[in-house]
Design a protein around this motif. Structure first.
Motif, mmCIF file in Angstrom:
data_model
loop_
_atom_site.group_PDB
_atom_site.id
_atom_site.type_symbol
_atom_site.label_atom_id
_atom_site.label_comp_id
_atom_site.label_asym_id
_atom_site.label_seq_id
_atom_site.Cartn_x
_atom_site.Cartn_y
_atom_site.Cartn_z
ATOM 1 N N THR A 1 -1.939 -0.168 -2.327
ATOM 2 C CA THR A 1 -1.738 0.060 -0.895
ATOM 3 C C THR A 1 -3.099 0.135 -0.184
ATOM 4 O OG1 THR A 1 0.287 1.289 -1.341
ATOM 5 C CG2 THR A 1 -0.738 1.665 0.799
ATOM 6 N N ALA A 2 -4.023 0.864 -0.799
ATOM 7 C CA ALA A 2 -5.368 0.954 -0.224
ATOM 8 C C ALA A 2 -5.978 -0.440 -0.093
ATOM 9 C CB ALA A 2 -6.244 1.850 -1.090
ATOM 10 N N ALA A 3 -5.797 -1.267 -1.114
ATOM 11 C CA ALA A 3 -6.350 -2.625 -1.069
ATOM 12 C C ALA A 3 -5.750 -3.423 0.088
ATOM 13 C CB ALA A 3 -6.084 -3.345 -2.389
ATOM 14 N N ALA A 4 -4.439 -3.313 0.262
ATOM 15 C CA ALA A 4 -3.771 -4.085 1.323
ATOM 16 C C ALA A 4 -4.241 -3.622 2.701
ATOM 17 C CB ALA A 4 -2.256 -3.928 1.200
ATOM 18 N N VAL A 5 -4.411 -2.327 2.851
ATOM 19 C CA VAL A 5 -4.812 -1.781 4.155
ATOM 20 C C VAL A 5 -6.279 -2.106 4.433
ATOM 21 C CG1 VAL A 5 -5.164 0.388 5.401
ATOM 22 C CG2 VAL A 5 -3.017 -0.015 4.171
ATOM 23 N N LEU A 6 -7.115 -1.935 3.429
ATOM 24 C CA LEU A 6 -8.529 -2.294 3.618
ATOM 25 C C LEU A 6 -8.673 -3.796 3.829
ATOM 26 C CD1 LEU A 6 -10.085 0.033 0.894
ATOM 27 C CD2 LEU A 6 -10.409 0.238 3.371
ATOM 28 N N GLY A 7 -7.726 -4.571 3.319
ATOM 29 C CA GLY A 7 -7.748 -6.021 3.509
ATOM 30 C C GLY A 7 -7.177 -6.450 4.848
ATOM 31 N N GLY A 8 -6.490 -5.546 5.546
ATOM 32 C CA GLY A 8 -6.020 -5.856 6.901
ATOM 33 C C GLY A 8 -4.647 -6.506 6.985
ATOM 34 N N THR A 9 -3.698 -6.020 6.184
ATOM 35 C CA THR A 9 -2.364 -6.618 6.225
ATOM 36 C C THR A 9 -1.626 -6.251 7.516
ATOM 37 O OG1 THR A 9 -0.374 -6.985 4.916
ATOM 38 C CG2 THR A 9 -1.100 -4.703 5.091
ATOM 39 N N GLN A 10 -0.652 -7.086 7.910
ATOM 40 C CA GLN A 10 0.164 -6.780 9.096
ATOM 41 C C GLN A 10 1.423 -6.013 8.734
ATOM 42 O OE1 GLN A 10 -1.920 -9.751 9.278
ATOM 43 N NE2 GLN A 10 -2.832 -8.045 10.378
ATOM 44 N N SER A 11 1.896 -6.171 7.508
ATOM 45 C CA SER A 11 3.033 -5.359 7.089
ATOM 46 C C SER A 11 2.978 -5.210 5.581
ATOM 47 C CB SER A 11 4.364 -5.944 7.575
ATOM 48 O OG SER A 11 4.805 -6.975 6.744
ATOM 49 N N LEU A 12 3.674 -4.189 5.082
ATOM 50 C CA LEU A 12 3.509 -3.851 3.673
ATOM 51 C C LEU A 12 4.795 -3.325 3.062
ATOM 52 C CD1 LEU A 12 1.557 -3.352 1.235
ATOM 53 C CD2 LEU A 12 1.010 -1.143 2.237
ATOM 54 N N HIS A 13 5.071 -3.825 1.876
ATOM 55 C CA HIS A 13 6.129 -3.247 1.039
ATOM 56 C C HIS A 13 5.472 -2.647 -0.185
ATOM 57 C CE1 HIS A 13 9.745 -2.925 -1.516
ATOM 58 N NE2 HIS A 13 8.932 -3.312 -2.466
ATOM 59 N N THR A 14 5.747 -1.389 -0.442
ATOM 60 C CA THR A 14 5.227 -0.762 -1.652
ATOM 61 C C THR A 14 6.351 -0.673 -2.680
ATOM 62 O OG1 THR A 14 5.568 1.236 -0.337
ATOM 63 C CG2 THR A 14 3.301 0.601 -0.793
ATOM 64 N N ASN A 15 6.025 -1.035 -3.926
ATOM 65 C CA ASN A 15 7.037 -0.996 -4.981
ATOM 66 C C ASN A 15 7.260 0.435 -5.446
ATOM 67 O OD1 ASN A 15 7.458 -3.797 -5.105
ATOM 68 N ND2 ASN A 15 5.633 -4.034 -6.342
ATOM 69 N N SER A 16 8.400 0.646 -6.063
ATOM 70 C CA SER A 16 8.765 1.965 -6.552
ATOM 71 C C SER A 16 8.434 2.090 -8.030
ATOM 72 C CB SER A 16 10.253 2.196 -6.325
ATOM 73 O OG SER A 16 10.524 2.098 -4.944
ATOM 74 N N LYS A 17 8.242 3.324 -8.451
ATOM 75 C CA LYS A 17 7.711 3.571 -9.795
ATOM 76 C C LYS A 17 8.624 3.083 -10.918
ATOM 77 C CE LYS A 17 9.726 8.147 -10.227
ATOM 78 N NZ LYS A 17 9.597 9.456 -10.875
ATOM 79 N N ASP A 18 9.915 2.943 -10.644
ATOM 80 C CA ASP A 18 10.857 2.604 -11.716
ATOM 81 C C ASP A 18 11.221 1.118 -11.774
ATOM 82 O OD1 ASP A 18 12.044 2.859 -9.254
ATOM 83 O OD2 ASP A 18 13.670 4.171 -9.882
ATOM 84 N N GLU A 19 10.462 0.279 -11.061
ATOM 85 C CA GLU A 19 10.887 -1.119 -10.945
ATOM 86 C C GLU A 19 10.621 -1.985 -12.166
ATOM 87 O OE1 GLU A 19 10.805 -3.122 -7.068
ATOM 88 O OE2 GLU A 19 10.067 -1.233 -6.275
ATOM 89 N N ALA A 20 9.853 -1.450 -13.156
ATOM 90 C CA ALA A 20 9.747 -2.217 -14.405
ATOM 91 C C ALA A 20 10.967 -1.949 -15.279
ATOM 92 C CB ALA A 20 8.476 -1.853 -15.151
ATOM 93 N N LEU A 21 11.832 -1.054 -14.813
ATOM 94 C CA LEU A 21 13.003 -0.665 -15.608
ATOM 95 C C LEU A 21 14.317 -1.106 -14.973
ATOM 96 C CD1 LEU A 21 11.619 2.913 -16.169
ATOM 97 C CD2 LEU A 21 11.950 1.248 -17.994
#
Lengths: 130, 548
Positions: free
Chosen positions: B341-361
Motif C-alpha cells: 500500500t505504501a508503494a502504491a501511494v508513494l507511486g501516486g495511484t488514483q485508486s487502490l484495492h488492498t488484498n486480504s490476509k486470507d486470500e492465499a487460502l
C-alpha cells in the motif's frame, strides 16, 4: 534403459491462472520427466481423454477457482470408466485444508497447496508411480 | 568541477568498501547498486525528466496536488456467490468507508456463459458474482445510487454486455449515462497473454473494444473505457519492467486500433486507464509507477500526436500483489499488504484495492476485508505518506531506478514494435515466454533461498489449520439455474429473439457499432450467454497457442 515417467499437467475448468501449472510443468521436465502441458480451460472429459491418448503415468491438475471439489473427482471417475484407474492423480492450487480429505477419498492421491517447493512434487511422483 | 571531486570520493569509498567486504560479505541476489549518488543521475534535467505534478511528463503524478485535496479512491474488489449476496457485501463496504465499488464476476460470466451451461458446472459464484441477465444486475445494485458511486468492473471478453447492463440498470434508477462514473477492464490482450478469460479471436475482440471507445465518447463521457492491465502480467510472474512494458505495448495496440477505426485520438485517450500491481519491493515499485507515467505521456504525445494534456496522463488503479500472499502464517500478509500500500501511494495511484490476509487460502471474510480497507485508511490518515506530492522525487536511488525501468520499458516496446506490435507478439508467444521465464526464475530463487519468503522458506513454524474461511455454498449453481428458468418463462421471448437477430446482423457488418444492439438485447432480458452465443457464432473462438 528405464522408461521415463510421463506426466500430464492440466488445468480443468474455466480458471486461466496458469503460473503455477507452468512452473510445475517446467520443474518436472527439468527433473527428467516427460511432460505434456495441455493448456487452460479443459473439461474433465478432455483431460481424461488426453491422459489416455498420451499414455501418461501421472495426471497433475491445478485449480485456483474453487471448483476443485467438482472437477478433480470427475476426472478420477472418467479415468476409471475408461479403464485407466492405475494412473497417479495429483492436484494443486488454492485448496483449503478442509477439502483435502474429501479429495483423497475421491481418488486424488495428494494435494499440493501454495508454498510447496517443486522438488517435493518431483519426489512424490518418483516415490509413487508404480 | 563538483562531479570530479565526487568521483574521486566515490572511488575512495569503493576502495574502503572492498576491505570491509573481505570481512563481511554482502547478501547475494541484491538487484541494485550499493549506493546511489548524483553520479548515477548524470546530467539530470529536472524539467525534462520530472517537471511538476499534473504536468508533462507527469513523472511526479497526474494531479497538481495529488492526495492533499482528496485521497485515492479506496476501491475494494468484491463479489461472490449470487447478486443477492454480493449486494449485501457492497453495501457493507460503502457503509465501512469504501469510496467506490469493484465487481468481481465468476468465471462463467467472464467467459460469456450462463449459470445453466454445462461448462459452468462447479464454477458458478466461486471467484465472483454470477450475472446471467439484467435481472441479476438490478439485484446487484439494489439500493446503490449509480449516480453517486463509481464502479469498476473486472470484465474483459464480454465487457460490452456488462457495461450495457450497467447502463440499463442506471436507466431504471433514473440516472442518465452521462452521470455514470466507473471503469470496465475491457483489456483482451492481457487475457491472451496472462489471464485466460478470452472468448473471441483478436480481430473481433479489438473491434468490440473500439466500439466501446466510440460509444462511450459520445454517450457515457465519464466512463473509463478500458483499464489496460499489467496486474495480471505481474501475477503471472513478470518483473516490474516487463509489467509496464507489455502493458504499454498493449495500450499502443488499442490506440492504433482505435485510430484505424477512424477515431480521433484526443476523443478517447483521456478515458484510457491503467491497472498496476503493487509488489513487495517498495522502492522498485515506486520507480515503476513513475517510469510508467513518463513513458505513456511520451507515447501519446510523440507517437500518436495527442494534443490534449488529458490524453497524455497515465491514470492508474492499483491492487496489491495477490501472488505475494502466503498461505503460511497468513497474518504476516497484513504487513505485506501495508508495505505494498505504501508503494502504491508513494507511486501516486488514483485508486487502490488492498488484498486480504486470507486470500492465499480462500475468498476473504468480511473481517479480513475490513483489515485490508483499514490498512489503506491508516496509510491515508496516519502515516503522512499522502501529505506531500511525490515525496521520493529527487532521491538518487529512486530517480536512477526510474530511469533504468524507463529504459528497459522502451527496449521491450522496440522489440515488440519490431515483431509487429503487441497482437503479433502475443500470437507468437513472445510475451508469454518472457513472463514464464521470469516466473520460473522467481520460483527457483525461492527454492534455492536466494530469495527469502518469510514463513515459506525461512522462519517457518508448525501451524494450526486456519479457521473461519469463507466458503461459497455449492447450492449457488442451482439457485442461479432456477432464476434463469423463471426469467425465461416471464420475459418477452419474441422480443429477445428479434433483438438477438438484429445483433447477429450487426456483428456481420464490420462497420456497425455493436453497443446499441447489445444494449437493446440486454433491455429485453436476453442473457449474457445468449448474447455472447450470437457473437461466438459469428466471430468464432480464440484458440490459444501454449508453449512451456
Amino acid at each position: 534403459m528405464e522408461k521415463r515417467i510421463r506426466v500430464l499437467v492440466a488445468k480443468p475448468g474455466l480458471d486461466g491462472h496458469d503460473r503455477g501449472a507452468k512452473v510445475v510443468a517446467r520443474a518436472l521436465r527439468d527433473a527428467g520427466f516427460e511432460v505434456v502441458y495441455t493448456g487452460i480451460r479443459l473439461t474433465p472429459e478432455q483431460i481424461a481423454e488426453a491422459a489416455l491418448q498420451e499414455d501418461v503415468d501421472v495426471v497433475a491438475m491445478s485449480l485456483l477457482s474453487g471448483a476443485h471439489n467438482t472437477l478433480f473427482p470427475k476426472v478420477v471417475t472418467l479415468l476409471k470408466e475408461k479403464g485407466a484407474a492405475g494412473k497417479l492423480i495429483i492436484g494443486g492450487g488454492v485448496i483449503p485444508d478442509a477439502d483435502i480429505p474429501g479429495l483423497k477419498a475421491a481418488g486424488v492421491s495428494e494435494v499440493f497447496t501454495p508454498g510447496t517447493p517443486t522438488n517435493s512434487i518431483v519426489d512424490y511422483i518418483k516415490a509413487n508411480v508404480k | 568541477m563538483a562531479n570530479e571531486s565526487l568521483k574521486a570520493k566515490m572511488e575512495a569509498y569503493t576502495a574502503k568498501v572492498e576491505k570491509s567486504l573481505a570481512k563481511r560479505p554482502e547478501r547475494v541476489n541484491l538487484a541494485h547498486n550499493r549506493l546511489y549518488t548524483p553520479l548515477d543521475l548524470g546530467d539530470f534535467d529536472y524539467e525534462a525528466k520530472l517537471g511538476f505534478p499534473g504536468e508533462y511528463p507527469f513523472t511526479r503524478g497526474v494531479q497538481p496536488t495529488m492526495y492533499r485535496g482528496r485521497f485515492w479512491t479506496m476501491r475494494m474488489y468484491a463479489g461472490f456467490s449470487t447478486a443477492e449476496e454480493s449486494n449485501k457485501r457492497y453495501r457493507y463496504l460503502l457503509e465501512s468507508g469504501g469510496t467506490g465499488l469493484s465487481c468481481a464476476f465468476d468465471l462463467p460470466t467472464q467467459i460469456g456463459y450462463d449459470s445453466d451451461d454445462p461448462i459452468s458446472e462447479g464454477e458458478v459464484g466461486k471467484v465472483g458474482v454470477a450475472i446471467d441477465s439484467l435481472r441479476d444486475m438490478e439485484i446487484l445494485f439494489d439500493q446503490i445510487d449509480l449516480g453517486k458511486v463509481s464502479t469498476s468492473m473486472t470484465i474483459n471478453a464480454p465487457a460490452s454486455v456488462l457495461l450495457a447492463m450497467y447502463i440499463a440498470v442506471a436507466e431504471k434508477q433514473g440516472v442518465t449515462p452521462d452521470k455514470l462514473n466507473g471503469t470496465i477492464q475491457n483489456d483482451i490482450l492481457k487475457e491472451y497473454a496472462a489471464r485466460g478469460t478470452y472468448i473471441f479471436p483478436p480481430k473481433p475482440s479489438m473491434r468490440l473494444i473500439t466500439n466501446i471507445f466510440e460509444y462511450c465518447s459520445k454517450n457515457v463521457p465519464n466512463w473509463n473505457t478500458i483499464s489496460i492491465s499489467g496486474y495480471h502480467i505481474r501475477e503471472a510472474g513478470s518483473t516490474a519492467s516487463q509489467e509496464i512494458a507489455f502493458t504499454i505495448a498493449d495500450g499502443i495496440a488499442y490506440v492504433d486500433a482505435a485510430i484505424k477505426a477512424g477515431l480521433n485520438v484526443d476523443d478517447f485517450a483521456g478515458r484510457l486507464s491503467f491497472f498496476w500491481n503493487a509488489h513487495n519491493n517498495v522502492l522498485e515499485e515506486v520507480a515503476k509507477f513513475r517510469a510508467s507515467r513518463r513513458v505513456w505521456s511520451k507515447v501519446m504525445k510523440e507517437r500518436f500526436g495527442a494534443t490534449n494534456p488529458k490524453s497524455w496522463m497515465l491514470r492508474v488503479h492499483t491492487q496489491t500483489a495477490g501472488s505475494m500472499l502466503t498461505a503460511q502464517q497468513p497474518d504476516n500478509n497484513i504487513v505485506r499488504v501495508a508495505l505494498q500500500t505504501a508503494a502504491a501511494v508513494l507511486g501516486g495511484t488514483q485508486s487502490l484495492h488492498t488484498n486480504s490476509k486470507d486470500e492465499a487460502l480462500a475468498l476473504p471474510t468480511e473481517d479480513s476485508v475490513r483489515i485490508a480497507l483499514r490498512t489503506q485508511q491508516i496509510v491515508a490518515y496516519e502515516s503522512g505518506l499522502a501529505d506531500v506530492v511525490d515525496p521520493l522525487g529527487g532521491s538518487y536511488y529512486v530517480e536512477a531506478l526510474t530511469d533504468q525501468i524507463e529504459k528497459e520499458c522502451w527496449d521491450y516496446i522496440k522489440k515488440i514494435d519490431d515483431l509487429g506490435g503487441a497482437v503479433v507478439a502475443i500470437e507468437k508467444g513472445y510475451i508469454q515466454k518472457e513472463i514464464q521465464d521470469s516466473a520460473y526464475k522467481w520460483q527457483m530463487d525461492v527454492e534455492t533461498k536466494k530469495r527469502v519468503i518469510v514463513g515459506v522458506n525461512q522462519f517457518q513454524i508448525k501451524e494450526k489449520a486456519p479457521e473461519g474461511l469463507l466458503r461459497v455454498d455449492s447450492s449457488v449453481g442451482d439457485f442461479q439455474k432456477q432464476k434463469l428458468a423463471k426469467l425465461k418463462a416471464e420475459r418477452d421471448n419474441a422480443a429477445v429473439q428479434a433483438k438477438l437477430a438484429a445483433l447477429e446482423t450487426a456483428c456481420k457488418d464490420e462497420h456497425a457499432n455493436l453497443m446499441p444492439f447489445i444494449l437493446d438485447a440486454v433491455r429485453v432480458y436476453a442473457t449474457l450467454g445468449e448474447i455472447c452465443g450470437v457473437m461466438r457464432k459469428v466471430f468464432g473462438l480464440y484458440e490459444a497457442h501454449t508453449t512451456l
